[in-house]
Design an enzyme around this catalytic site. Structure first.
Site: not given
Length: 401
Positions: A358, A381
């Protein structure tokens, strides 16, 4: 979940091998603008070619939501892979993915050849893990290899469903690396183990905070989520980002850390401004104040200089460091100092340093520290769920050794 068959444990000579890759690359006017994911997939593909497998690649791209969208076709990926591999990657242009083109191409394959199927999400069943599409994918191959960690937290046909209808399901080198680094860091770390969490919201990281507090020796909190912790300590946080519903939770976590004898480090000072920069990289006037002295009309946007030193010191003696989430609004050069200080301290340590996907991965790469880290996760995720201690369906589905 940590002891799976990998491409080194299987024999693929003369066999048809379906490989789930992560080719979800950014496209602009049909051109690939960042090919990191293609390059990352090459070691597994080359290994299977060298071992004499008939290599059938598949992936999703974007969110076509179950219908063929020409702008989300994997055709440009096949063209670029052909160049990167130095051999033809045939593209099977079937809107239904497993169609006449794919079947004919697979039928005609010789050992060491490669084809790429169309975007798996052209099929509405893909994200629902539908049985029919899983069986169609499995009908093309004898061996399945999953190398797409970015979707490992989702149970889809092309990474989980298909495994029920093949004899052998293994993981590729990319998946193996994620399991080795992320999985072992959390479940079997070399100590001292320091975890650094940042990013905007506490809500996104609730389970990660709770799980890592039990596993690590020191937990460092930065980014927007730090202000909810500071508010839980009774401090004035001005107009900083606060998750009022989670103030109680932050109190619980501070108590939990104390009970477990873990260090929980919060900012001792903070970089403040009158408002969030607009646009995000605009010049902005800032000052640094103590964490308990934020004026009511000001907003905290990065950790302060003393905090940056405190956090860097905490990393120095660590043997394992996991970092997820920036320390401030790193997209703005004036508000990137905290994130840079932490990245620099990780780059200079001898510890195993793991960046959990991320924004933190983007920050480390943009700031030029990427090559100094032991491992930068390819999944946003998926990495978070790994850090939460959850089982990832895409990993669980592979055969155990």
């Amino acid at each position: 979940m940590l002891n799976k068959k990998s491409v080194d444990d299987i024999n693929v000579k003369g066999k048809k091998v379906l490989v789930r890759c992560d080719f979800n690359v950014p496209l602009k006017d049909g051109k690939i603008t960042d090919e990191n994911r293609l390059v990352a997939a090459l070691p597994t593909i080359k290994k299977l070619i060298a071992d004499g497998g008939k290599v059938i690649l598949c992936s999703h791209l974007g969110k076509p939501k179950g219908e063929p969208k020409p702008e989300l076709s994997l055709a440009p990926v096949a063209a670029r892979l052909t160049e990167l591999l130095g051999q033809e990657v045939k593209f099977a242009a079937d809107p239904e993915v497993v169609g006449p083109n794919a079947k004919a191409a697979v039928e005609a394959m010789k050992d060491g050849e490669v084809i790429l199927l169309e975007n798996t999400r052209y099929r509405v069943e893909e994200t629902k893990n539908g049985e029919a599409f899983s069986k169609e994918l499995a009908s093309l191959c004898e061996v399945f290899v999953n190398d797409a960690f970015g979707t490992a937290h989702r149970a889809h046909c092309s990474n989980v469903g298909v495994t029920q209808y093949v004899d052998t399901a293994a993981v590729g080198y990319l998946m193996q690396k994620e399991i080795d680094f992320l999985g072992n860091a959390v479940n079997n770390p070399t100590r001292p183990f320091v975890a650094i969490l940042g990013g905007a919201k506490v809500a996104d990281k609730l389970n990660v905070i709770a799980n890592l507090l039990e596993k690590c020796d020191t937990l460092i909190i930065g980014g927007g989520m730090a202000y909810t912790f500071l508010k839980a300590k009774g401090y004035e946080v001005g107009t900083s980002l606060v998750d009022d519903e989670k103030v109680g939770y932050c109190k619980e976590m501070m108590d939990k850390a104390e009970k477990l004898g873990k260090k929980l480090l919060l900012p001792v000072d903070t970089t403040i401004a009158a408002a969030f920069p607009n646009p995000i990289d605009a010049e902005i006037e800032v000052s640094v104040v103590a964490a308990d002295a934020i004026p009511a009309d000001m907003m905290g946007l990065d950790i302060g200089t003393e905090t940056a030193k405190l956090y860097a010191d905490a990393v120095k003696s660590a043997k394992t460091v996991v970092w997820n989430g920036p320390m401030g609004v790193f997209e703005n050069p004036i508000l990137a100092k905290g994130t840079i200080a932490v990245a620099k301290s990780l780059a200079e340590t001898d510890a195993t340093t793991i960046i959990g996907g991320g924004d933190s991965a983007a920050a480390v790469n943009q700031l030029g520290f990427g090559d100094k880290m032991s491992h930068i996760s390819t999944g946003g995720g998926a990495s978070l769920e790994f850090l939460e201690g959850k089982d990832l369906p895409g990993v669980v589905a592979a055969n155990d050794k």
